[in-house]
Design an enzyme around this catalytic site. Structure first.
Site, PDB file in Angstrom:
ATOM      1  N   GLY A  99      63.200 -37.681   0.954  1.00 12.77           N
ATOM      2  CA  GLY A  99      64.594 -37.568   1.386  1.00 12.77           C
ATOM      3  C   GLY A  99      64.804 -37.572   2.887  1.00 12.77           C
ATOM      4  O   GLY A  99      65.792 -37.015   3.377  1.00 12.77           O
ATOM      5  N   HIS A 136      65.960 -50.893   1.921  1.00 10.93           N
ATOM      6  CA  HIS A 136      64.677 -51.412   1.453  1.00 10.93           C
ATOM      7  C   HIS A 136      63.769 -51.645   2.665  1.00 10.93           C
ATOM      8  O   HIS A 136      64.218 -52.197   3.670  1.00 10.93           O
ATOM      9  CB  HIS A 136      64.907 -52.725   0.697  1.00 10.93           C
ATOM     10  CG  HIS A 136      63.660 -53.280   0.097  1.00 10.93           C
ATOM     11  ND1 HIS A 136      63.052 -52.715  -1.011  1.00 10.93           N
ATOM     12  CD2 HIS A 136      62.875 -54.322   0.466  1.00 10.93           C
ATOM     13  CE1 HIS A 136      61.955 -53.406  -1.301  1.00 10.93           C
ATOM     14  NE2 HIS A 136      61.823 -54.378  -0.420  1.00 10.93           N
ATOM     15  N   ASN A 139      71.783 -49.666  -0.901  1.00  9.49           N
ATOM     16  CA  ASN A 139      70.353 -49.334  -0.951  1.00  9.49           C
ATOM     17  C   ASN A 139      69.729 -49.684   0.388  1.00  9.49           C
ATOM     18  O   ASN A 139      70.225 -50.559   1.106  1.00  9.49           O
ATOM     19  CB  ASN A 139      69.658 -50.120  -2.064  1.00  9.49           C
ATOM     20  CG  ASN A 139      68.190 -49.735  -2.214  1.00  9.49           C
ATOM     21  OD1 ASN A 139      67.831 -48.552  -2.108  1.00  9.49           O
ATOM     22  ND2 ASN A 139      67.324 -50.708  -2.422  1.00  9.49           N
ATOM     23  N   LEU A 152      67.711 -49.800 -12.059  1.00 10.53           N
ATOM     24  CA  LEU A 152      68.999 -49.508 -12.713  1.00 10.53           C
ATOM     25  C   LEU A 152      69.385 -50.635 -13.660  1.00 10.53           C
ATOM     26  O   LEU A 152      69.117 -51.812 -13.391  1.00 10.53           O
ATOM     27  CB  LEU A 152      70.072 -49.341 -11.639  1.00 10.53           C
ATOM     28  CG  LEU A 152      69.804 -48.175 -10.671  1.00 10.53           C
ATOM     29  CD1 LEU A 152      70.680 -48.283  -9.428  1.00 10.53           C
ATOM     30  CD2 LEU A 152      70.010 -46.843 -11.369  1.00 10.53           C
ATOM     31  N   MET A 207      63.682 -44.175  -7.103  1.00 14.25           N
ATOM     32  CA  MET A 207      62.600 -45.049  -7.571  1.00 14.25           C
ATOM     33  C   MET A 207      62.721 -45.474  -9.032  1.00 14.25           C
ATOM     34  O   MET A 207      61.712 -45.661  -9.704  1.00 14.25           O
ATOM     35  CB  MET A 207      61.243 -44.361  -7.338  1.00 14.25           C
ATOM     36  CG  MET A 207      60.954 -44.060  -5.879  1.00 14.25           C
ATOM     37  SD  MET A 207      61.053 -45.516  -4.810  1.00 14.25           S
ATOM     38  CE  MET A 207      59.544 -46.351  -5.274  1.00 14.25           C
ATOM     39  N   ASN A 243      65.724 -40.119   4.575  1.00 16.36           N
ATOM     40  CA  ASN A 243      66.978 -40.858   4.775  1.00 16.36           C
ATOM     41  C   ASN A 243      68.185 -39.993   4.418  1.00 16.36           C
ATOM     42  O   ASN A 243      69.214 -40.056   5.091  1.00 16.36           O
ATOM     43  CB  ASN A 243      66.980 -42.153   3.958  1.00 16.36           C
ATOM     44  CG  ASN A 243      66.210 -43.255   4.654  1.00 16.36           C
ATOM     45  OD1 ASN A 243      66.671 -43.805   5.651  1.00 16.36           O
ATOM     46  ND2 ASN A 243      65.021 -43.560   4.149  1.00 16.36           N
TER      47      ASN A 243
HETATM   48  C1  GRF Z   1      62.284 -45.581   2.279  1.00 12.94           C
HETATM   49  O1  GRF Z   1      61.202 -46.269   2.850  1.00 12.94           O
HETATM   50  C2  GRF Z   1      63.271 -46.558   1.720  1.00 12.94           C
HETATM   51  O2  GRF Z   1      63.307 -47.769   2.395  1.00 12.94           O
HETATM   52  C3  GRF Z   1      62.773 -46.765   0.322  1.00 12.94           C
HETATM   53  O3  GRF Z   1      62.262 -45.518  -0.067  1.00 12.94           O
HETATM   54  C4  GRF Z   1      61.863 -44.772   1.076  1.00 12.94           C
HETATM   55  C5  GRF Z   1      62.539 -43.437   1.014  1.00 12.94           C
HETATM   56  O4  GRF Z   1      62.068 -42.537   1.979  1.00 12.94           O
HETATM   57  N1  GRF Z   1      63.828 -47.261  -0.507  1.00 12.94           N
HETATM   58  P1  GRF Z   1      62.743 -41.089   2.104  1.00 12.94           P
HETATM   59  O5  GRF Z   1      62.624 -40.390   0.765  1.00 12.94           O
HETATM   60  O6  GRF Z   1      64.180 -41.280   2.502  1.00 12.94           O
HETATM   61  O7  GRF Z   1      61.962 -40.369   3.151  1.00 12.94           O
END
Ligand code: GRF
Length: 208
Positions: free
Chosen positions: A11, A104, A102, A88, A85, A13
């Protein structure tokens, strides 16, 4: 703008989105894993959490429907996938089309799916990075909104690339979310619009 963030893991992000003080409000964080560290981050900021484990459902449709019900209960306007992860179902995606983002870890359309850093190294790419895109039914194939890139160095490894790309993510994801919250970024008739004009190519952030 009421926002839900869907997570499965660390988490970081989510943390960047929390710290950005968006114009919208993060109403809830939904995880398919009870031990996701992202849930603790939400709780520390007094954001509601929900755990809906895919293992408790017989198929993807019923799992997605349970998530959909939670999002409706939270009266969500924007769904942000942040390290979520699970793939959907098209039915779920269609209900949130144009309202779901999203991030990526590759410069899409290169390297959809997993192991993006390893694949960029294997190919010998000089540029690598991340992409924020609208979510459509096909995996990692919805219209790209913004990208940010780094130059791959001779000494880069999967670990260093993952760390460097994460830093880009923490910068561009809150920015794109804010555009959505302010109405600068919209989705109309299957197409992304930025400042009322069709977005023809992803917005490029300066290279780091
Ligand atoms: C990130 O690298 C994002 O691009 C991918 O999953 C990862 C999530 O990282 N979809 P975090 O859980 O936000 O640290």
């Amino acid at each position: 703008m009421r926002i839900a963030v869907l997570v499965s893991g660390n988490g970081s992000n989510l943390q960047a989105l929390i710290d950005a003080n968006l114009s919208g409000q993060i109403i809830g964080v939904l995880s398919n894993k009870a031990d996701a560290y992202a849930l603790q981050r939400a709780e520390e900021t007094n954001i509601a959490t929900a755990v809906i484990s895919h293992k408790d459902y017989p198929n993807r449709e019923s799992f997605d429907d349970a998530m959909h019900q939670q999002l409706l209960a939270w009266q969500v306007d924007l769904v942000i996938l942040a390290g979520f992860m699970r793939i959907l179902t098209p039915s779920f995606v269609s209900k949130w089309q144009g309202k779901m983002l999203n991030i990526h870890p590759s410069l899409l359309p290169c390297y959809k799916g997993v192991n993006t850093h390893q694949r960029a190294l294997n190919t010998g790419d000089r540029l690598h990075g991340c992409t924020v895109h609208f979510v459509t039914a096909e995996l990692d194939a919805g219209q790209s909104i913004a990208q940010s890139a780094i130059q791959v160095g001779l000494h880069d490894s999967v670990t260093s690339l993952a760390q460097r790309v994460h830093e880009l993510e923490h910068f561009i994801y809150p920015q794109v979310a804010q555009w959505f919250c302010t109405g600068q970024l919209t989705w109309q008739n299957g197409q992304a619009y930025f400042n009322q004009k069709p977005l023809e190519r992803p917005i490029q952030f300066a290279q780091f």
